[in-house]
Design a protein around this motif. Structure first.
Motif, PDB file in Angstrom:
ATOM      1  N   ILE A  89       0.935  -1.378  -0.086  1.00  0.00           N
ATOM      2  CA  ILE A  89      -0.023  -0.051   0.049  1.00  0.00           C
ATOM      3  C   ILE A  89       0.836   1.265   0.003  1.00  0.00           C
ATOM      4  CG2 ILE A  89      -1.667   1.236   1.157  1.00  0.00           C
ATOM      5  CD1 ILE A  89      -2.782  -1.474   2.487  1.00  0.00           C
ATOM      6  N   ALA A  90       0.889   2.166  -0.913  1.00  0.00           N
ATOM      7  CA  ALA A  90       1.405   3.284  -1.042  1.00  0.00           C
ATOM      8  C   ALA A  90       1.064   4.290  -0.281  1.00  0.00           C
ATOM      9  CB  ALA A  90       1.695   3.770  -2.505  1.00  0.00           C
ATOM     10  N   GLU A  91      -0.684   4.719  -0.368  1.00  0.00           N
ATOM     11  CA  GLU A  91      -1.112   5.642   0.366  1.00  0.00           C
ATOM     12  C   GLU A  91      -2.589   5.233   0.632  1.00  0.00           C
ATOM     13  OE1 GLU A  91      -2.549  10.279  -1.016  1.00  0.00           O
ATOM     14  OE2 GLU A  91      -1.508   8.826  -2.412  1.00  0.00           O
ATOM     15  N   VAL A  92      -3.284   5.726   1.736  1.00  0.00           N
ATOM     16  CA  VAL A  92      -4.645   5.715   2.359  1.00  0.00           C
ATOM     17  C   VAL A  92      -5.214   6.854   1.697  1.00  0.00           C
ATOM     18  CG1 VAL A  92      -6.398   5.300   4.009  1.00  0.00           C
ATOM     19  CG2 VAL A  92      -4.041   4.103   4.188  1.00  0.00           C
ATOM     20  N   LEU A  93      -6.162   6.678   0.812  1.00  0.00           N
ATOM     21  CA  LEU A  93      -6.594   8.149   0.159  1.00  0.00           C
ATOM     22  C   LEU A  93      -7.614   8.823   1.196  1.00  0.00           C
ATOM     23  CD1 LEU A  93      -6.997   6.623  -3.525  1.00  0.00           C
ATOM     24  CD2 LEU A  93      -5.186   8.061  -2.839  1.00  0.00           C
ATOM     25  N   PRO A  94      -8.014  10.035   0.892  1.00  0.00           N
ATOM     26  CA  PRO A  94      -8.636  10.588   1.759  1.00  0.00           C
ATOM     27  C   PRO A  94     -10.125  10.307   1.767  1.00  0.00           C
ATOM     28  CG  PRO A  94      -7.702  12.371   0.261  1.00  0.00           C
ATOM     29  CD  PRO A  94      -7.061  10.892  -0.118  1.00  0.00           C
ATOM     30  N   GLU A  95     -11.086  10.725   2.544  1.00  0.00           N
ATOM     31  CA  GLU A  95     -12.458  10.477   2.471  1.00  0.00           C
ATOM     32  C   GLU A  95     -13.071  11.289   1.401  1.00  0.00           C
ATOM     33  OE1 GLU A  95     -14.971  10.073   5.790  1.00  0.00           O
ATOM     34  OE2 GLU A  95     -13.249  10.310   7.067  1.00  0.00           O
ATOM     35  N   ARG A 122     -21.546  -1.316   4.992  1.00  0.00           N
ATOM     36  CA  ARG A 122     -20.039  -1.043   4.936  1.00  0.00           C
ATOM     37  C   ARG A 122     -19.696   0.295   4.129  1.00  0.00           C
ATOM     38  NH1 ARG A 122     -21.710  -5.339   7.052  1.00  0.00           N
ATOM     39  NH2 ARG A 122     -20.425  -6.559   8.324  1.00  0.00           N
ATOM     40  N   LYS A 123     -18.498   0.703   4.415  1.00  0.00           N
ATOM     41  CA  LYS A 123     -18.315   2.055   3.543  1.00  0.00           C
ATOM     42  C   LYS A 123     -16.602   1.602   2.937  1.00  0.00           C
ATOM     43  CE  LYS A 123     -18.814   6.631   3.254  1.00  0.00           C
ATOM     44  NZ  LYS A 123     -19.930   7.484   2.957  1.00  0.00           N
ATOM     45  N   GLY A 124     -16.414   2.171   1.909  1.00  0.00           N
ATOM     46  CA  GLY A 124     -15.104   1.855   1.142  1.00  0.00           C
ATOM     47  C   GLY A 124     -14.244   2.931   1.583  1.00  0.00           C
ATOM     48  N   ILE A 125     -12.831   2.483   1.590  1.00  0.00           N
ATOM     49  CA  ILE A 125     -11.720   3.297   1.613  1.00  0.00           C
ATOM     50  C   ILE A 125     -10.790   2.978   0.700  1.00  0.00           C
ATOM     51  CG2 ILE A 125      -9.841   3.584   3.521  1.00  0.00           C
ATOM     52  CD1 ILE A 125     -11.525   2.354   5.676  1.00  0.00           C
ATOM     53  N   ALA A 139     -15.099  -1.475   5.623  1.00  0.00           N
ATOM     54  CA  ALA A 139     -15.383  -1.762   7.138  1.00  0.00           C
ATOM     55  C   ALA A 139     -16.721  -0.835   7.473  1.00  0.00           C
ATOM     56  CB  ALA A 139     -14.323  -1.361   8.023  1.00  0.00           C
ATOM     57  N   ARG A 140     -17.243  -1.538   8.529  1.00  0.00           N
ATOM     58  CA  ARG A 140     -18.622  -1.044   9.265  1.00  0.00           C
ATOM     59  C   ARG A 140     -18.075   0.469   9.793  1.00  0.00           C
ATOM     60  NH1 ARG A 140     -23.716  -4.062  11.571  1.00  0.00           N
ATOM     61  NH2 ARG A 140     -23.304  -4.902   9.553  1.00  0.00           N
ATOM     62  N   ASP A 141     -17.037  -0.033  10.598  1.00  0.00           N
ATOM     63  CA  ASP A 141     -16.469   1.320  11.392  1.00  0.00           C
ATOM     64  C   ASP A 141     -15.387   1.828  10.527  1.00  0.00           C
ATOM     65  OD1 ASP A 141     -15.544   2.971  13.059  1.00  0.00           O
ATOM     66  OD2 ASP A 141     -14.872   1.500  14.675  1.00  0.00           O
ATOM     67  N   HIS A 142     -15.480   2.417   9.372  1.00  0.00           N
ATOM     68  CA  HIS A 142     -14.619   2.777   8.388  1.00  0.00           C
ATOM     69  C   HIS A 142     -13.623   4.029   8.766  1.00  0.00           C
ATOM     70  CE1 HIS A 142     -16.956   6.391   7.054  1.00  0.00           C
ATOM     71  NE2 HIS A 142     -17.959   5.714   7.387  1.00  0.00           N
ATOM     72  N   HIS A 143     -14.113   4.732   9.779  1.00  0.00           N
ATOM     73  CA  HIS A 143     -13.298   5.770  10.493  1.00  0.00           C
ATOM     74  C   HIS A 143     -12.184   5.153  11.151  1.00  0.00           C
ATOM     75  CE1 HIS A 143     -16.016   8.931   8.959  1.00  0.00           C
ATOM     76  NE2 HIS A 143     -17.231   8.436   9.673  1.00  0.00           N
ATOM     77  N   ARG A 146      -9.722   3.505   8.945  1.00  0.00           N
ATOM     78  CA  ARG A 146      -8.819   4.376   8.306  1.00  0.00           C
ATOM     79  C   ARG A 146      -7.717   5.039   9.088  1.00  0.00           C
ATOM     80  NH1 ARG A 146      -9.667   7.496   3.823  1.00  0.00           N
ATOM     81  NH2 ARG A 146     -11.733   6.890   3.547  1.00  0.00           N
ATOM     82  N   ALA A 147      -8.012   5.186  10.188  1.00  0.00           N
ATOM     83  CA  ALA A 147      -7.310   5.769  11.242  1.00  0.00           C
ATOM     84  C   ALA A 147      -6.090   4.685  11.627  1.00  0.00           C
ATOM     85  CB  ALA A 147      -7.703   6.098  12.392  1.00  0.00           C
ATOM     86  N   GLU A 148      -6.290   3.518  11.820  1.00  0.00           N
ATOM     87  CA  GLU A 148      -5.395   2.484  12.013  1.00  0.00           C
ATOM     88  C   GLU A 148      -4.543   1.911  10.947  1.00  0.00           C
ATOM     89  OE1 GLU A 148      -4.619   1.333  15.009  1.00  0.00           O
ATOM     90  OE2 GLU A 148      -6.069   1.933  16.266  1.00  0.00           O
ATOM     91  N   LEU A 149      -5.249   2.048   9.575  1.00  0.00           N
ATOM     92  CA  LEU A 149      -4.400   1.943   8.511  1.00  0.00           C
ATOM     93  C   LEU A 149      -3.724   2.821   8.113  1.00  0.00           C
ATOM     94  CD1 LEU A 149      -4.353  -0.463   6.123  1.00  0.00           C
ATOM     95  CD2 LEU A 149      -6.192   0.935   5.125  1.00  0.00           C
ATOM     96  N   THR A 150      -4.126   4.207   8.316  1.00  0.00           N
ATOM     97  CA  THR A 150      -3.181   5.049   7.980  1.00  0.00           C
ATOM     98  C   THR A 150      -1.889   5.074   8.638  1.00  0.00           C
ATOM     99  OG1 THR A 150      -5.007   6.521   6.935  1.00  0.00           O
ATOM    100  CG2 THR A 150      -3.026   7.592   7.732  1.00  0.00           C
ATOM    101  N   ALA A 151      -2.343   4.789  10.377  1.00  0.00           N
ATOM    102  CA  ALA A 151      -0.782   4.815  10.855  1.00  0.00           C
ATOM    103  C   ALA A 151      -0.084   3.651  10.764  1.00  0.00           C
ATOM    104  CB  ALA A 151      -1.464   4.842  12.447  1.00  0.00           C
TER     105      ALA A 151
END
Length: 178
Positions: A89-95, A122-125, A139-143, A146-151
């Motif tokens: 993964i190069a980057e987690v894209l913004p919402e 579920r919501k896409g990231i 994920a259902r809890d996509h926020h 997203r935070a954990e994946l970005t970190a």
């Protein structure tokens, strides 16, 4: 030996076994009311319906656990049956900007897992891969994902090793050079 569950950064089970009991419990309540009320109790019908409901829900729970569960560890992201190494993964894209009229490119990208798209509720990231491709994690809890994946992606350097390990290795090399 370390506990594998201790390394899990984010997890969604996809389905829970307790839902199997809802149908039989409801049939048991109806049967109890029939017995208390005093009239004819439909023993066979209610027990049969309870077992039938439990069987169908059991199949759905097994499918849910297999196909819509999510697990993020420091090294991998598992979406259903597909596992993606975080080093790819190069980057987690913004919402998505809700005010924008334009769709993001990643919204039409392939969803991870073997499903044809992002599962319901579920919501896409958006994820940009190192090879230039785009995919959708979900994920259902996509926020939180997203935070954990970005970190987790930020904690990895370009070689795919955690930054702390890379710094330790560089420090060891410097000590050996002295």
């Amino acid at each position: 030996m370390s506990d594998p569950a201790a390394n899990v950064l984010f997890s969604e089970p996809g389905a829970r076994y307790r839902t199997i009991a809802y149908g039989p419990v409801l049939c048991g309540i109806v049967l109890g009311l029939e017995v208390i009320r005093g009239g004819q109790a439909h023993w066979f019908g209610l027990i049969f319906c309870g077992l039938l409901l439990a069987g169908f829900v059991w199949l759905q729970v097994i499918a849910g656990k297999r196909h819509i569960s999510v697990e993020l560890t420091p090294d991998t992201l598992r979406e259903g049956t597909e596992t993606l190494p975080l080093r790819s993964i190069a980057e987690v894209l913004p919402e998505i900007d809700e005010e924008s009229w334009d769709d993001e490119d990643w919204e039409s990208a392939r969803a991870l897992g073997e499903l044809t798209g992002v599962p319901r509720r579920r919501k896409g990231i958006g994820l940009k891969l190192r090879d230039g491709g785009l995919v959708q994690a979900w994920a259902r809890d996509h926020h939180t994902l997203r935070a954990e994946l970005t970190a987790a992606v930020a904690a990895l350097d370009g070689s795919g090793t955690p930054v702390a390990e890379a710094e330790t290795a560089e420090g060891d090399e410097e000590k050996e050079a002295r």
